[in-house]
Design a protein around this motif. Sequence first.
Motif, mmCIF file in Angstrom:
data_model
loop_
_atom_site.group_PDB
_atom_site.id
_atom_site.type_symbol
_atom_site.label_atom_id
_atom_site.label_comp_id
_atom_site.label_asym_id
_atom_site.label_seq_id
_atom_site.Cartn_x
_atom_site.Cartn_y
_atom_site.Cartn_z
ATOM 1 N N ILE A 1 1.422 3.527 -18.970
ATOM 2 C CA ILE A 1 1.973 4.555 -18.087
ATOM 3 C C ILE A 1 1.066 4.684 -16.880
ATOM 4 O O ILE A 1 -0.161 4.744 -17.016
ATOM 5 C CB ILE A 1 2.065 5.920 -18.802
ATOM 6 N N LYS A 2 1.670 4.679 -15.701
ATOM 7 C CA LYS A 2 0.877 4.862 -14.484
ATOM 8 C C LYS A 2 1.412 6.063 -13.710
ATOM 9 O O LYS A 2 2.616 6.225 -13.575
ATOM 10 C CB LYS A 2 0.974 3.625 -13.588
ATOM 11 N N VAL A 3 0.480 6.841 -13.184
ATOM 12 C CA VAL A 3 0.879 7.991 -12.370
ATOM 13 C C VAL A 3 0.274 7.822 -10.977
ATOM 14 O O VAL A 3 -0.913 7.497 -10.846
ATOM 15 C CB VAL A 3 0.402 9.320 -13.001
ATOM 16 N N GLY A 4 1.098 8.003 -9.958
ATOM 17 C CA GLY A 4 0.631 7.851 -8.573
ATOM 18 C C GLY A 4 -0.216 9.047 -8.162
ATOM 19 O O GLY A 4 0.285 10.159 -8.109
ATOM 20 N N LEU A 5 -1.491 8.808 -7.906
ATOM 21 C CA LEU A 5 -2.376 9.909 -7.533
ATOM 22 C C LEU A 5 -3.071 9.658 -6.193
ATOM 23 O O LEU A 5 -4.260 9.898 -6.040
ATOM 24 C CB LEU A 5 -3.406 10.180 -8.636
ATOM 25 N N GLY A 6 -2.304 9.151 -5.236
ATOM 26 C CA GLY A 6 -2.806 9.135 -3.864
ATOM 27 C C GLY A 6 -2.719 10.564 -3.352
ATOM 28 O O GLY A 6 -2.224 11.449 -4.062
ATOM 29 N N ARG B 1 -2.822 5.182 -17.002
ATOM 30 C CA ARG B 1 -3.635 4.783 -15.852
ATOM 31 C C ARG B 1 -3.267 5.577 -14.608
ATOM 32 O O ARG B 1 -2.182 6.119 -14.512
ATOM 33 C CB ARG B 1 -3.420 3.287 -15.524
ATOM 34 N N GLU B 2 -4.202 5.546 -13.682
ATOM 35 C CA GLU B 2 -3.965 6.180 -12.385
ATOM 36 C C GLU B 2 -3.677 5.060 -11.388
ATOM 37 O O GLU B 2 -4.230 3.978 -11.485
ATOM 38 C CB GLU B 2 -5.243 6.927 -11.990
ATOM 39 N N THR B 3 -2.784 5.313 -10.450
ATOM 40 C CA THR B 3 -2.576 4.312 -9.407
ATOM 41 C C THR B 3 -2.420 5.015 -8.062
ATOM 42 O O THR B 3 -2.473 6.237 -7.989
ATOM 43 C CB THR B 3 -1.366 3.406 -9.758
ATOM 44 N N GLY B 4 -2.278 4.213 -7.007
ATOM 45 C CA GLY B 4 -2.155 4.801 -5.676
ATOM 46 C C GLY B 4 -0.703 5.111 -5.359
ATOM 47 O O GLY B 4 0.037 5.584 -6.218
ATOM 48 N N CYS B 5 -0.308 4.791 -4.149
ATOM 49 C CA CYS B 5 1.029 5.161 -3.690
ATOM 50 C C CYS B 5 1.847 3.902 -3.467
ATOM 51 O O CYS B 5 1.393 2.960 -2.833
ATOM 52 C CB CYS B 5 0.891 5.935 -2.382
ATOM 53 N N ASN B 6 3.070 3.858 -4.009
ATOM 54 C CA ASN B 6 3.900 2.666 -3.818
ATOM 55 C C ASN B 6 4.755 2.780 -2.562
ATOM 56 O O ASN B 6 5.591 1.949 -2.306
ATOM 57 C CB ASN B 6 4.755 2.397 -5.063
ATOM 58 N N GLY B 7 4.560 3.858 -1.805
ATOM 59 C CA GLY B 7 5.283 4.017 -0.554
ATOM 60 C C GLY B 7 6.435 5.000 -0.631
ATOM 61 O O GLY B 7 6.909 5.488 0.375
ATOM 62 N N MET B 8 6.878 5.303 -1.861
ATOM 63 C CA MET B 8 8.015 6.231 -2.004
ATOM 64 C C MET B 8 7.509 7.668 -2.020
ATOM 65 O O MET B 8 7.755 8.418 -2.974
ATOM 66 C CB MET B 8 8.765 5.956 -3.307
ATOM 67 N N CYS B 9 6.828 8.044 -0.953
ATOM 68 C CA CYS B 9 6.240 9.382 -0.920
ATOM 69 C C CYS B 9 7.285 10.467 -1.145
ATOM 70 O O CYS B 9 6.998 11.513 -1.682
ATOM 71 C CB CYS B 9 5.533 9.612 0.403
ATOM 72 N N ILE C 1 0.467 -0.270 -7.674
ATOM 73 C CA ILE C 1 0.568 -1.194 -8.803
ATOM 74 C C ILE C 1 -0.737 -1.210 -9.583
ATOM 75 O O ILE C 1 -0.766 -1.044 -10.789
ATOM 76 C CB ILE C 1 0.951 -2.606 -8.310
ATOM 77 N N ILE C 2 -1.844 -1.403 -8.854
ATOM 78 C CA ILE C 2 -3.128 -1.466 -9.561
ATOM 79 C C ILE C 2 -3.809 -0.092 -9.567
ATOM 80 O O ILE C 2 -3.464 0.790 -8.795
ATOM 81 C CB ILE C 2 -4.081 -2.508 -8.923
ATOM 82 N N ASP C 3 -4.782 0.029 -10.455
ATOM 83 C CA ASP C 3 -5.620 1.222 -10.477
ATOM 84 C C ASP C 3 -6.732 1.003 -9.452
ATOM 85 O O ASP C 3 -7.565 0.114 -9.618
ATOM 86 C CB ASP C 3 -6.210 1.391 -11.882
ATOM 87 N N PRO C 4 -6.736 1.802 -8.387
ATOM 88 C CA PRO C 4 -7.723 1.559 -7.322
ATOM 89 C C PRO C 4 -9.165 1.787 -7.778
ATOM 90 O O PRO C 4 -10.102 1.354 -7.108
ATOM 91 C CB PRO C 4 -7.330 2.570 -6.233
ATOM 92 N N ASN C 5 -9.326 2.451 -8.924
ATOM 93 C CA ASN C 5 -10.679 2.664 -9.432
ATOM 94 C C ASN C 5 -11.196 1.478 -10.222
ATOM 95 O O ASN C 5 -12.304 1.507 -10.727
ATOM 96 C CB ASN C 5 -10.708 3.907 -10.330
ATOM 97 N N SER C 6 -10.361 0.442 -10.359
ATOM 98 C CA SER C 6 -10.766 -0.680 -11.183
ATOM 99 C C SER C 6 -10.863 -1.953 -10.344
ATOM 100 O O SER C 6 -9.875 -2.461 -9.837
ATOM 101 C CB SER C 6 -9.740 -0.879 -12.311
ATOM 102 N N ILE C 7 -12.070 -2.449 -10.218
ATOM 103 C CA ILE C 7 -12.270 -3.706 -9.486
ATOM 104 C C ILE C 7 -11.655 -4.860 -10.284
ATOM 105 O O ILE C 7 -11.161 -5.838 -9.723
ATOM 106 C CB ILE C 7 -13.770 -3.929 -9.168
ATOM 107 N N ASP C 8 -11.643 -4.732 -11.613
ATOM 108 C CA ASP C 8 -11.077 -5.797 -12.453
ATOM 109 C C ASP C 8 -9.578 -5.947 -12.239
ATOM 110 O O ASP C 8 -9.059 -7.061 -12.243
ATOM 111 C CB ASP C 8 -11.370 -5.522 -13.937
ATOM 112 N N GLU C 9 -8.895 -4.802 -12.059
ATOM 113 C CA GLU C 9 -7.450 -4.904 -11.811
ATOM 114 C C GLU C 9 -7.167 -5.580 -10.478
ATOM 115 O O GLU C 9 -6.218 -6.343 -10.347
ATOM 116 C CB GLU C 9 -6.794 -3.505 -11.866
ATOM 117 N N TYR C 10 -8.014 -5.284 -9.492
ATOM 118 C CA TYR C 10 -7.833 -5.956 -8.200
ATOM 119 C C TYR C 10 -8.043 -7.460 -8.377
ATOM 120 O O TYR C 10 -7.282 -8.277 -7.861
ATOM 121 C CB TYR C 10 -8.829 -5.402 -7.166
#
Lengths: 588, 166
Positions: free
Chosen positions: A4-9, A38-46, A116-125
């Motif tokens: 589960i990912k939640v957009g937290l930008g 997981r936490e993720t950024g914004c997919n653009g659908m603000c 898509i990715i968790d911005p707090n994770s360098i491994d996901e990038y």
Amino acid sequence: MKTIKVGLGTCGVSAGGEKTYEAIKDEIEKQNIQVMLRETGCNGMCYREPLMEVIDEQNHSFVYGDVTPEKAKRIMTDHVLAGKPVSEWIVQGSAPSEDDSFFKKQNRIVLRNCGIIDPNSIDEYMATGGYQAIQKVLKEYTPEDVIDIITRSGLRGRGGGGFLTGVKWKFCRQAEGKKKYIICNADEGDPGAFMDRSTLESDPHSVLEGMMICAYAIGAEDGYIYCRAEYPKAVQRLKDSIRRALAKGFLGKNIFGSNVNFSIKIKEGAGAFVCGEETALIASIEGKRGMPRFRPPFPANKGLWGKPTNINNVETFANVAWIIMNGPEAFAAMGTENSKGTKVFALSGKVARGGLAEVPMGITINEIVYDIGGGIKDGKKFKAVQMGGPSGGSIPASMGDLQIDYQQINKTGAIMGSGGLVVMDETTCMVDMAKFFLRFTQDESCGKCTFCRIGTKRMLEILERITDGNGKEGDIELLRDLAYQIKNNTICGLGQTAPNPVLTTLKYFPEEYEAHIRDKKCPAHSCPALVTYTIKADACKGCMACAKACPAEAIKGEKKKPHEIDPEKCVKCGKCFETCKFGAVIKN
Amino acid sequence: MMQTEQIKTEESEHGFSGFKIELWKYQGEMGALIPLLQSAQETYGYIPESAIDYISEIVGIPSAEIYGVITFYSQFRLKPMGKNIIKVCDGTACHVNASTAIIKTLESELGVGTGETTDDGLFTLQKVACLGCCSLSPVIMINDETYGRLTPKKVQQLLNEYRERG
């Protein structure tokens, strides 16, 4: 196991994403559900925030929109536990949705990992191919090769200047001097632009990687990111990401085991729009008042601390790694003859779907507003788009078939700018819009050039009297004259472009100016001094809805009896007009 | 580079003890002024006159010039601020989406104009150009929290929440 990912930008958080995240967490603990949260950024659908994505065991993705804590609970029970997606709330993914058209014409390079990715994770990038490009560059290419690749891609500076990035890099590479700097301009100050904030929050490593490649190409060992202080989340993400990259040996001495050294420092801006201009930005990093200076010498020769310096903006850097991995031809294959690749636009204003959209250059304004943006909110009429923020201009709806590229936009009198696209409908007054932007540039003028300092003030005064109903014959000519004087007699982009909003609205909406000046009327019914609200007694049902909506308590009346508006108290916000279901509130 | 002991003495002489330790990492580095001012403001909520003199000594820039830098940037304040800083966005998108009504509500609820602090010292109201959340307009920011899709009513509720917190 499901993820589960939640957009937290910032957009997700301000729409209540954190409460949704907490509700999901509670539910997981309460029902002892085996999932990855997981936490993720914004997919653009603000416009659909808060967003929640469920990825099932078959790797099918379901993105839910407008997820309140209550909705989240039901999604957890029905979908995550029972395996039945809640189809009516799905906005993207494995089930069809009316929102699919938001993505259909998009082509995501800069936003490739956002949401898509968790911005707090360098491994996901890294799992998505991140930090491959810099390693390829270090192993296979000379700095000249890199500059050649970026030049051939046709990438232009995405901050607004539109200068060819590869050529800019070459100037700095060839500049004399051993010590060189690179700067990432993250001072996104244009009202209406938020793509850089979103990129930094959602995919910070893509910007860092772009900077590394640039540093190698130019021969710089020190980089700065100049970020707005108004973006606390982006600053924090950057600090964390730099720390993580340092720990892995991707930054610092001998990056990736090569003989290249590169480190990045963050400088927080202190609130000055003019610092987006490169010489002002440099002055600000040096700890001075952020005032622009004459060019030449250009920063490529004499920049930070007098050393050769290359400055690119966030979006430009975020393109670089993709170009290295996919080749300059793939990038140049998108877009028009002189504008290659994609551009991220921040859609806002009166559009139904506000958010971030990355589209190939050459797309038309109508495609963005209607196909991606879903048209105008509340079924109103499309009037114009403002492009390029306070430096840009308003393009009328009649030119909606215009293909977006640097040249075409410049021809209209607007500029591409950083990509803010504010949509305006019939209720937006164009004179008020011009006044709004001019007030902004007037506020932000650093005061160095007389024409910018005083000329914009005089223009603003004229616009104020026009919207107050005190416009005079000859005001339009005076505005035009001042506008050209300011454009021609100032040294930086702020002054040179400050009159653009006035000039474009004068060009495309002259009748609105004339109506204000001659008839003392605001055709959009927007300028408070020229608008009054009254209640038509025979149409009023006495429902009290308008009285409740009124923030100024200006509406008096008893239930089932016609109400009245006290013109003394009325703040002319129009809430009563919007609230009334019976058309009894009249706007004059 | 100054030694830690020396820094400590200087601190007590000027009566400054609240500066964040990061402050001293900028010691001797070029371009230190703005981060120092930011650090001072973070500690005190504004930049006291004595802090200007103190910073002037550290970086070797005249106080008058530092004053010039402070007044150039909108972030810096020379007067104490309220406990909660409300930044109300009047960027393009917010403006088109009736931020004027939000500003008016805030002004009437708090009884202050933009740039002013309430008598109880609880709120300072500021108008800012753009908070970068245009798709959620109209937007305000209270301290580091952003609130979007506001209506005058929601603003009243928010203010009450903060008032209860004190």
